[in-house]
Design a protein around this motif. Structure first.
Motif, short mmCIF file in Angstrom:
data_model
loop_
_atom_site.label_atom_id
_atom_site.label_comp_id
_atom_site.label_asym_id
_atom_site.label_seq_id
_atom_site.Cartn_x
_atom_site.Cartn_y
_atom_site.Cartn_z
N TYR A 115 -33.85 -32.57 -43.86
CA TYR A 115 -33.81 -33.26 -42.78
C TYR A 115 -32.45 -33.81 -42.30
CZ TYR A 115 -34.90 -37.21 -39.76
OH TYR A 115 -34.88 -38.23 -38.67
N PHE A 116 -31.65 -34.15 -43.19
CA PHE A 116 -30.40 -34.63 -42.74
C PHE A 116 -29.50 -33.44 -42.20
CE2 PHE A 116 -26.08 -34.97 -44.06
CZ PHE A 116 -25.70 -36.45 -43.36
N VAL A 117 -29.38 -32.33 -42.89
CA VAL A 117 -28.59 -31.35 -42.05
C VAL A 117 -29.17 -31.03 -40.70
CG1 VAL A 117 -27.98 -30.60 -44.35
CG2 VAL A 117 -29.68 -29.37 -43.53
N ALA A 118 -30.69 -30.80 -40.62
CA ALA A 118 -30.92 -30.55 -39.31
C ALA A 118 -30.67 -31.55 -38.36
CB ALA A 118 -32.53 -30.33 -39.49
N ILE A 119 -30.72 -32.68 -38.60
CA ILE A 119 -30.39 -33.70 -37.52
C ILE A 119 -28.91 -33.96 -37.36
CG2 ILE A 119 -32.81 -34.83 -37.64
CD1 ILE A 119 -31.08 -37.48 -39.15
N ASN A 120 -28.16 -33.59 -38.31
CA ASN A 120 -26.67 -33.78 -38.12
C ASN A 120 -25.80 -32.52 -38.01
OD1 ASN A 120 -26.23 -36.84 -38.76
ND2 ASN A 120 -27.54 -36.32 -40.18
N GLN A 121 -26.53 -31.34 -37.80
CA GLN A 121 -25.86 -30.32 -37.42
C GLN A 121 -24.53 -30.03 -36.46
OE1 GLN A 121 -28.34 -26.82 -35.90
NE2 GLN A 121 -29.90 -28.41 -35.97
N SER B 80 -24.77 -25.77 -46.99
CA SER B 80 -25.54 -25.84 -45.65
C SER B 80 -24.58 -25.35 -44.64
CB SER B 80 -25.91 -27.54 -45.25
OG SER B 80 -26.27 -27.67 -44.18
N VAL B 81 -25.07 -24.56 -43.62
CA VAL B 81 -24.19 -24.28 -42.43
C VAL B 81 -25.18 -24.37 -41.45
CG1 VAL B 81 -22.62 -22.60 -41.36
CG2 VAL B 81 -22.61 -22.93 -43.72
N GLY B 82 -24.85 -24.76 -40.19
CA GLY B 82 -25.72 -24.74 -39.05
C GLY B 82 -26.92 -25.25 -39.11
N GLY B 83 -27.11 -26.35 -39.88
CA GLY B 83 -28.42 -27.04 -39.74
C GLY B 83 -29.38 -26.20 -40.82
N THR B 84 -28.97 -25.53 -41.84
CA THR B 84 -30.04 -25.02 -42.61
C THR B 84 -29.21 -25.21 -44.00
OG1 THR B 84 -28.76 -22.72 -42.59
CG2 THR B 84 -30.63 -22.86 -41.19
N ALA B 85 -30.19 -25.43 -45.04
CA ALA B 85 -29.78 -25.73 -46.34
C ALA B 85 -30.13 -24.49 -47.38
CB ALA B 85 -30.33 -26.90 -46.84
N SER B 86 -29.52 -24.28 -48.47
CA SER B 86 -30.06 -23.38 -49.45
C SER B 86 -29.35 -23.98 -50.71
CB SER B 86 -29.03 -21.91 -49.31
OG SER B 86 -27.58 -22.20 -49.52
N TYR B 87 -30.12 -23.51 -51.60
CA TYR B 87 -30.02 -23.72 -53.10
C TYR B 87 -30.01 -22.81 -54.06
CZ TYR B 87 -31.69 -28.08 -50.42
OH TYR B 87 -32.03 -29.18 -49.73
#
Length: 175
Positions: free
Chosen positions: A102-108, A131-138
């Motif tokens: 949620y955080f990366v999507a709203i703060n991209q 995270s880059v461009g509002g997407t996250a990876s794990y």
């Protein structure tokens, strides 16, 4: 900005440069991004290059960099801000992912990149977060050592980052 955010940098047409000029370019790239892997090519030819084969190497470098002592918390320049947040102990990975996605999507628009290493409470391996461009990876990282101190580290790179709000949200949400 692409140099700052990259894990892998490729210098093309390197055979056309004088050796000293090539060294200068590499030093300049390293000054912007000391953790990126740098390769030299000639007209886009790199023997047996497979991006997938570098994932472990890139993640290993990221883990190593995240384990180094942090002597700074915030670095600001005219173009971007880097904010490092560390917290001790194990992390509930599902709870973190819920918040982080949620955080990366709203703060991209303000946060260009986030990278870090987490110590999840329900598995034997560290987790590499990016995270880059509002997407996250794990991705799974290395195994957590028996006596290893669990210090989770997240590095935020962006512009006009509200670091106090991020620290507050992380501390409040994860505890």
């Amino acid at each position: 900005m692409q140099v700052v955010l990259s894990d892998l940098l490729i210098i093309n047409k390197s055979s056309e440069l004088e050796p000293e000029k090539l060294k200068l370019i590499e030093r300049q790239l390293k000054s912007y991004n000391s953790s990126a892997i740098i390769y030299q090519t000639n007209y886009s030819k790199l023997e047996a290059f497979q991006l997938e084969s570098f994932v472990d190497q890139i993640q290993g470098k990221l883990e190593q960099k995240m384990n180094e002592p942090v002597f700074y918390r915030i670095i600001e320049s005219e173009k971007f801000t880097t904010f490092t947040h560390q917290f001790r102990g194990s992390v509930n990975l599902k709870k973190f992912q819920y918040w982080f996605n949620y955080f990366v999507a709203i703060n991209q628009l303000q946060i260009y990149r986030i990278k870090g290493v987490l110590y999840p409470d329900d598995q034997a391996e560290k987790v590499i977060v990016q995270s880059v461009g509002g997407t996250a990876s794990y991705e799974n990282g290395s195994f957590i050592g028996f006596s290893e101190e669990k210090v989770n580290t997240l590095v935020f790179i962006g512009k006009d980052i509200d670091n106090d709000r991020i620290a507050y949200e992380l501390d409040r949400y994860l505890n």
